[in-house]
Design a protein around this motif. Structure first.
Motif, mmCIF file in Angstrom:
data_model
loop_
_atom_site.group_PDB
_atom_site.id
_atom_site.type_symbol
_atom_site.label_atom_id
_atom_site.label_comp_id
_atom_site.label_asym_id
_atom_site.label_seq_id
_atom_site.Cartn_x
_atom_site.Cartn_y
_atom_site.Cartn_z
ATOM 1 N N LEU A 1 0.816 -1.212 0.000
ATOM 2 C CA LEU A 1 0.000 0.000 0.000
ATOM 3 C C LEU A 1 0.845 1.256 0.000
ATOM 4 O O LEU A 1 1.956 1.282 0.550
ATOM 5 N N THR A 2 0.303 2.306 -0.608
ATOM 6 C CA THR A 2 0.918 3.628 -0.491
ATOM 7 C C THR A 2 0.764 4.096 0.958
ATOM 8 O O THR A 2 -0.063 3.570 1.705
ATOM 9 N N PRO A 3 1.543 5.089 1.385
ATOM 10 C CA PRO A 3 1.451 5.528 2.802
ATOM 11 C C PRO A 3 0.027 5.900 3.231
ATOM 12 O O PRO A 3 -0.413 5.510 4.308
ATOM 13 N N ALA A 4 -0.700 6.638 2.406
ATOM 14 C CA ALA A 4 -2.052 7.049 2.786
ATOM 15 C C ALA A 4 -2.983 5.842 2.894
ATOM 16 O O ALA A 4 -3.780 5.727 3.833
ATOM 17 N N SER A 5 -2.859 4.899 1.934
ATOM 18 C CA SER A 5 -3.699 3.710 1.988
ATOM 19 C C SER A 5 -3.309 2.798 3.138
ATOM 20 O O SER A 5 -4.163 2.125 3.733
#
Length: 567
Positions: free
Chosen positions: A250-254
């Motif tokens: 996952l990306t940091p926000a996700s």
């Protein structure tokens, strides 16, 4: 001893049949999930992109799922409690299908925003209810499968004990026991092969579905993943399963969203339509929508998730394109508004500047008539009369042009209006200009939201037109009223006048456009243009229907929602 062994074999064969029966139910449930996923994909294409060509595919997949559920209901007829669970699944699927169709109906009647709202308020809940019902039915069948396999093993063990005892008792019974063992081995091998065939078919359905499937353990580690999801991410199965967590992709926000939602999911047992951005192996981003249900053991402990992923790349691209087009539309709207303001200012200035020479023409014409009229012959007075009449007509044209220009600049003062009272005021204003015997009927009309002065002008112009173009009838008649057209109210003015040819409809609401000559009916050709501008500024629309020599009907709609929004 032989009788006991025979009975054991019969019981084992019966249990094998039930094992096969359970595998058949599980396979049918997996196929139901596949067809429903296909139907949901088709419905998403209709809902988000307006692709009505997917409707037939969606209905076909729903029909296949319903047929399979009917077959499952027949298969579990021996189990009343399971039968009730399947019937509950049928009811929830019917509710989901109804929600789909109601969402489509909302889009067709009220627009896509209403359809999306309907989907969020009812569609998601109905969809999740179907998934939960499927999970309950499948969980029961897997428990039955485990119990039946244990029973088969117990019977097999008992049979082997009987054979050993028989061997100790007599050599003949030993030979018989060997025969039974061989028969059992062949039957068990056959059952195993059939079970493996079923398992391969289910695995093929799982791996080659049009959406991603995976399962995570309590720590979020991959324990299963299908080929579709692997191809999206660019990983091999051995790189993910047991080695990586879902949060690693996952990306940091996700990742922050997942860390917040995963504990709640394990507790609540379900989640629907969570959006995440996954990192492919090559570093590119894959946007997905994730829905999942929890698999629990007999004690209710979390075992793993059963997650479904849909690729949102096409939707994200469409949203970006929509945003770009919206920005471009807003930019052009600003340009158009500026151009319209310049045009209206120009029109007002030109019309105002024309008044001075026009007054001069009219004034000097009157001086000629008053002071030199006796010196002019009949032809001179006739020509001077033409000059005076045309100066008067030009004055009316300028007045109407100024009125048309003012309609675009006047701010709208919103209020709730009694449309019947407004129409009666308009009739009182214009009736004296036409034949007194004209019959005017005003029906009851619901109120509307708008500017009192502007909408009064709409009624004045439409009623004047109706009285003017029916004035040559022996019994002129004008009907004023309203009718419901779907969720909207259409106000109308109808006459029995000369009508017009619908082939010239495109000229009807244009400035200075006339469908009859000035000798037939007086006027400047601006009245209907003013009507259209006022109604359009209120967020409504205006149209007309007519037949030559059969009268005409003019209608307009004022949408309440848009008016309240502008206010």
């Amino acid at each position: 001893m032989g009788w006991l062994s025979h009975q054991t074999e019969r019981e084992r064969q019966a249990l094998n049949q039930w094992v096969f029966h359970t595998y058949e139910v599980l396979l049918s449930l997996e196929r139901v999930v596949g067809f429903l996923n296909e139907a949901e994909l088709d419905h998403a294409e209709i809902l988000f992109y307006g692709d009505l060509s997917r409707r037939a595919s969606r209905e076909t997949n729903i029909a296949r799922a319903e047929i399979l559920i009917y077959e499952i209901e027949q298969l579990v007829a021996d189990n009343p409690r399971q039968g009730e669970r399947v019937r509950e699944l049928k009811r929830r699927l019917e509710a989901r299908v109804a929600a789909m169709r109601q969402t489509e109906a909302a889009i067709e009647s009220k627009g896509r925003a209403a359809g999306l709202r309907r989907f969020r308020e009812h569609g998601l809940q109905a969809r999740q209810a179907v998934l939960e019902a499927l999970a309950v039915v499948e969980g029961e069948e897997r428990l039955l499968l485990e119990e039946r396999l244990r029973s088969v093993d117990r019977l097999a063990a008992r049979n082997r004990v009987l054979i050993v005892i028989g061997y100790a008792a007599a050599f003949a019974l030993l030979i018989l026991g060997f025969g039974l063992i061989a028969q059992e081995s062949v039957a068990r091998l056959r059952a195993q092969r059939e079970a493996e065939a079923y398992a391969r078919e289910v695995e093929d359905l799982y791996n080659n579905a049009p959406c991603g499937y995976h399962s995570l353990d309590a720590d979020g580690m991959f324990v299963r993943v299908n080929n579709t999801e692997l191809s999206w991410l660019g990983y091999r199965r051995e790189e993910l399963v047991g080695r990586m967590k879902f949060s690693d992709l996952l990306t940091p926000a996700s990742r922050e969203k997942f860390q917040d939602s995963f504990p709640r999911f394990k507790e609540q047992g379900r989640v629907a339509d969570l959006e995440f951005d996954l990192l492919r192996k090559d570093g590119s981003i894959l946007p997905v929508s994730l829905s999942a249900t929890a698999v629990r053991d007999s004690r209710g402990n979390f075992v793993m998730s059963r997650s479904t992923l849909f690729d949102l790349s096409a939707r994200r691209q469409a949203e970006a394109e929509r945003a770009r087009l919206h920005e471009e539309l807003q930019r052009r709207a600003v340009q158009l508004e500026a151009t319209n303001r310049e045009l209206e200012s120009f029109t007002y200035s030109v019309s105002h500047d024309l008044r001075a020479p026009l007054r001069a023409i009219d004034g000097f014409s009157r001086i000629l008539v008053e002071e030199y009229g006796d010196r002019l012959d009949e032809e001179g007075r006739r020509l001077l009369g033409i000059v005076t009449d045309n100066a008067f007509k030009m004055g009316r044209l300028i007045d109407d042009l100024l009125a048309f220009s003012r309609m675009g600049r006047k701010a709208i003062a919103w209020e709730t209006l009694d449309m019947g009272a407004l129409a009666r005021e308009a009739v009182a204003e214009v009736r004296s200009q036409f034949r007194a015997e004209a019959e005017i009927e005003i029906a009851h009309m619901p109120p509307a939201r708008g500017d009192r002065a502007l909408l009064r002008q709409v009624w004045v112009n439409l009623i004047s037109n109706a009285l003017k173009y029916s004035s040559k009838r022996e019994h002129p008649r004008v009907e004023i009223g309203a009718r419901q057209e779907g969720a909207e109210t259409a106000y109308y003015v109808k006459d029995n006048g000369v009508g017009f040819d619908m082939r010239h409809y495109d000229k009807l609401f244009g400035v200075f456009q006339r469908l009859h000559s000035h000798e037939e009916f007086s006027g400047t050709g601006v009245g209907l243009a003013i009507v259209q501008r006022i109604v359009t500024r209120h967020g409504g629309r205006v149209w007309a229907m007519a037949e030559v020599d059969r009268g005409a009907e003019f209608c307009f709609i004022l949408p309440v929602k848009e008016a309240l929004h502008d206010e």
